[in-house]
Design a protein around this motif. Structure first.
Motif, PDB file in Angstrom:
ATOM      1  N   HIS A   1      38.318  55.919  38.868  1.00  0.00           N
ATOM      2  CA  HIS A   1      38.364  57.281  38.349  1.00  0.00           C
ATOM      3  C   HIS A   1      36.987  57.940  38.339  1.00  0.00           C
ATOM      4  CE1 HIS A   1      39.127  60.541  35.377  1.00  0.00           C
ATOM      5  NE2 HIS A   1      40.175  60.668  36.142  1.00  0.00           N
ATOM      6  N   PRO A   2      35.947  57.225  37.909  1.00  0.00           N
ATOM      7  CA  PRO A   2      34.615  57.818  38.029  1.00  0.00           C
ATOM      8  C   PRO A   2      34.288  58.236  39.460  1.00  0.00           C
ATOM      9  CG  PRO A   2      34.523  55.853  36.668  1.00  0.00           C
ATOM     10  CD  PRO A   2      35.922  55.961  37.160  1.00  0.00           C
ATOM     11  N   GLN A   3      34.637  57.406  40.421  1.00  0.00           N
ATOM     12  CA  GLN A   3      34.361  57.759  41.805  1.00  0.00           C
ATOM     13  C   GLN A   3      35.111  59.020  42.209  1.00  0.00           C
ATOM     14  OE1 GLN A   3      35.425  54.178  43.868  1.00  0.00           O
ATOM     15  NE2 GLN A   3      33.450  53.194  43.474  1.00  0.00           N
ATOM     16  N   TYR A   4      36.360  59.107  41.817  1.00  0.00           N
ATOM     17  CA  TYR A   4      37.152  60.295  42.132  1.00  0.00           C
ATOM     18  C   TYR A   4      36.497  61.546  41.566  1.00  0.00           C
ATOM     19  CZ  TYR A   4      41.115  63.522  42.221  1.00  0.00           C
ATOM     20  OH  TYR A   4      41.923  64.600  42.428  1.00  0.00           O
ATOM     21  N   GLU A   5      36.033  61.463  40.346  1.00  0.00           N
ATOM     22  CA  GLU A   5      35.407  62.630  39.724  1.00  0.00           C
ATOM     23  C   GLU A   5      34.113  63.021  40.421  1.00  0.00           C
ATOM     24  OE1 GLU A   5      35.164  63.148  35.647  1.00  0.00           O
ATOM     25  OE2 GLU A   5      37.334  63.393  35.593  1.00  0.00           O
ATOM     26  N   ILE A   6      33.383  62.029  40.890  1.00  0.00           N
ATOM     27  CA  ILE A   6      32.168  62.341  41.645  1.00  0.00           C
ATOM     28  C   ILE A   6      32.530  63.129  42.898  1.00  0.00           C
ATOM     29  CG2 ILE A   6      30.359  61.304  43.066  1.00  0.00           C
ATOM     30  CD1 ILE A   6      30.225  59.019  41.023  1.00  0.00           C
ATOM     31  N   LEU A   7      33.548  62.676  43.619  1.00  0.00           N
ATOM     32  CA  LEU A   7      33.954  63.378  44.834  1.00  0.00           C
ATOM     33  C   LEU A   7      34.382  64.807  44.525  1.00  0.00           C
ATOM     34  CD1 LEU A   7      35.907  60.666  46.866  1.00  0.00           C
ATOM     35  CD2 LEU A   7      33.469  61.179  46.804  1.00  0.00           C
ATOM     36  N   VAL A   8      35.141  64.973  43.438  1.00  0.00           N
ATOM     37  CA  VAL A   8      35.611  66.316  43.082  1.00  0.00           C
ATOM     38  C   VAL A   8      34.442  67.255  42.842  1.00  0.00           C
ATOM     39  CG1 VAL A   8      36.784  67.663  41.309  1.00  0.00           C
ATOM     40  CG2 VAL A   8      37.812  65.549  42.152  1.00  0.00           C
ATOM     41  N   ARG A   9      33.476  66.781  42.063  1.00  0.00           N
ATOM     42  CA  ARG A   9      32.356  67.660  41.725  1.00  0.00           C
ATOM     43  C   ARG A   9      31.513  67.993  42.940  1.00  0.00           C
ATOM     44  NH1 ARG A   9      31.987  68.182  36.075  1.00  0.00           N
ATOM     45  NH2 ARG A   9      33.410  66.683  35.142  1.00  0.00           N
ATOM     46  N   LEU A  10      31.347  67.025  43.807  1.00  0.00           N
ATOM     47  CA  LEU A  10      30.582  67.297  45.026  1.00  0.00           C
ATOM     48  C   LEU A  10      31.328  68.287  45.914  1.00  0.00           C
ATOM     49  CD1 LEU A  10      29.139  63.800  45.967  1.00  0.00           C
ATOM     50  CD2 LEU A  10      27.965  65.755  44.942  1.00  0.00           C
ATOM     51  N   ALA A  11      32.629  68.142  45.988  1.00  0.00           N
ATOM     52  CA  ALA A  11      33.407  69.035  46.850  1.00  0.00           C
ATOM     53  C   ALA A  11      33.325  70.478  46.357  1.00  0.00           C
ATOM     54  CB  ALA A  11      34.862  68.570  46.898  1.00  0.00           C
TER      55      ALA A  11
END
Lengths: 155, 155
Positions: free
Chosen positions: A41-51
């Motif tokens: 989940h942390p990884q997913y959130e990182i991707l979202v914010r970068l996108a």
DNA sequence: GCGGAGTTGTTCGAAGTCGAACGACCGGCG
DNA sequence: CGCCGGTCGTTCGACTTCGAACAACTCCGC
């Protein structure tokens, strides 16, 4: 502190419910993301914010602020993502110390593949379990609760 | 799955608020308990359940069921508590495999010292931040959410 | 009584998290 | 220019958590 105000039944139910719900929801979504996309989940959130960020990139510190993890935790997760090729590190042009995390095309692709399933899971275990007015109450109440514990946000 | 129903603003606010609130509340209480009594939250819950149980004792499995941790996680935490003398292991009289975790006098004392501060913290960061009707809505809604994700509770 | 399926609690290795310490670097002030 | 408090991201060690594997044991049908 000699007269503690204990929780009555209603308050206790709210508290216990909150505890159990937050644990189970977190676990369930963690499992869903891992099975469907190999992401935590942390990884997913990182991707979202970068996108969502301009140039699909953010400074490590900016990333850590929005996320609710420590700096060292972020370093660890970005390491993972970089080894999978979903993110690249670039040095910041305006500050030699700075590191820019940049979302790669593959990272964006992975995110787009994972997002629908994740959103569906969020609906399934939380949003669609609630009535409309419950969602409204919850949004208002939790905004207050979260803000109150935010390090430095008097507003 | 070709037409994902995304979250509208209100739903997104509820979801993000839930995520942030549950993380921050958990962290805050963890810190409070550790500073005030040297207990982690899982440890505190173990003590509470033992204190409420007949003979201040429970089988490991019963303990693990109520708690939202795995069996191995429970073994680890009970090890810790036993090393501090707050809990003792006894073998179960009706089942040689079984292990009974028993709350010691010192464990009970530690719990009684920790409880008021913990409850006060729960009030401070959650319950007292909410209006009365919000508490009610929350209790009802989360009961449903938690129950839905419970391994085996069709009701 | 007996044999096999299921339970019980622990052990083990892998993974993730955190805070403190660290080296490198910025920026302002003398 | 040179220094010094503050910031940046990483590294390190300690802690916690989990699931799978495991040995010991119960329980049920026969």
């Amino acid at each position: 502190m000699d007269a503690p105000r204990w929780l009555d039944d209603r308050e206790m139910a709210a508290w216990q419910g909150f505890l159990e719900a937050s644990n189970r929801v977190a676990r369930h979504l963690e499992a869903q993301l891992r099975d469907a996309a190999g992401l935590s989940h942390p990884q997913y959130e990182i991707l979202v914010r970068l996108a969502d960020a301009p140039d699909r990139s953010l400074r490590m510190t900016e990333l850590a602020d929005g996320l609710l993890t420590s700096k060292s935790g972020l370093t660890y997760q970005v390491d993972r993502l970089e080894k999978r090729g979903l993110v690249v590190r670039r040095s910041c042009p305006t500050d030699v110390r700075g590191v820019l995390a940049v979302l790669t095309d593959e990272g964006l692709h992975t995110l787009r593949e994972a997002a629908p399933g994740h959103v569906a899971a969020v609906r399934e275990v939380l949003i669609d379990v609630l009535e409309d007015d419950e969602v409204t109450v919850l949004a208002g109440a939790f905004d207050r609760v979260g803000r109150r514990l935010r390090p430095h946000d008097g507003a």
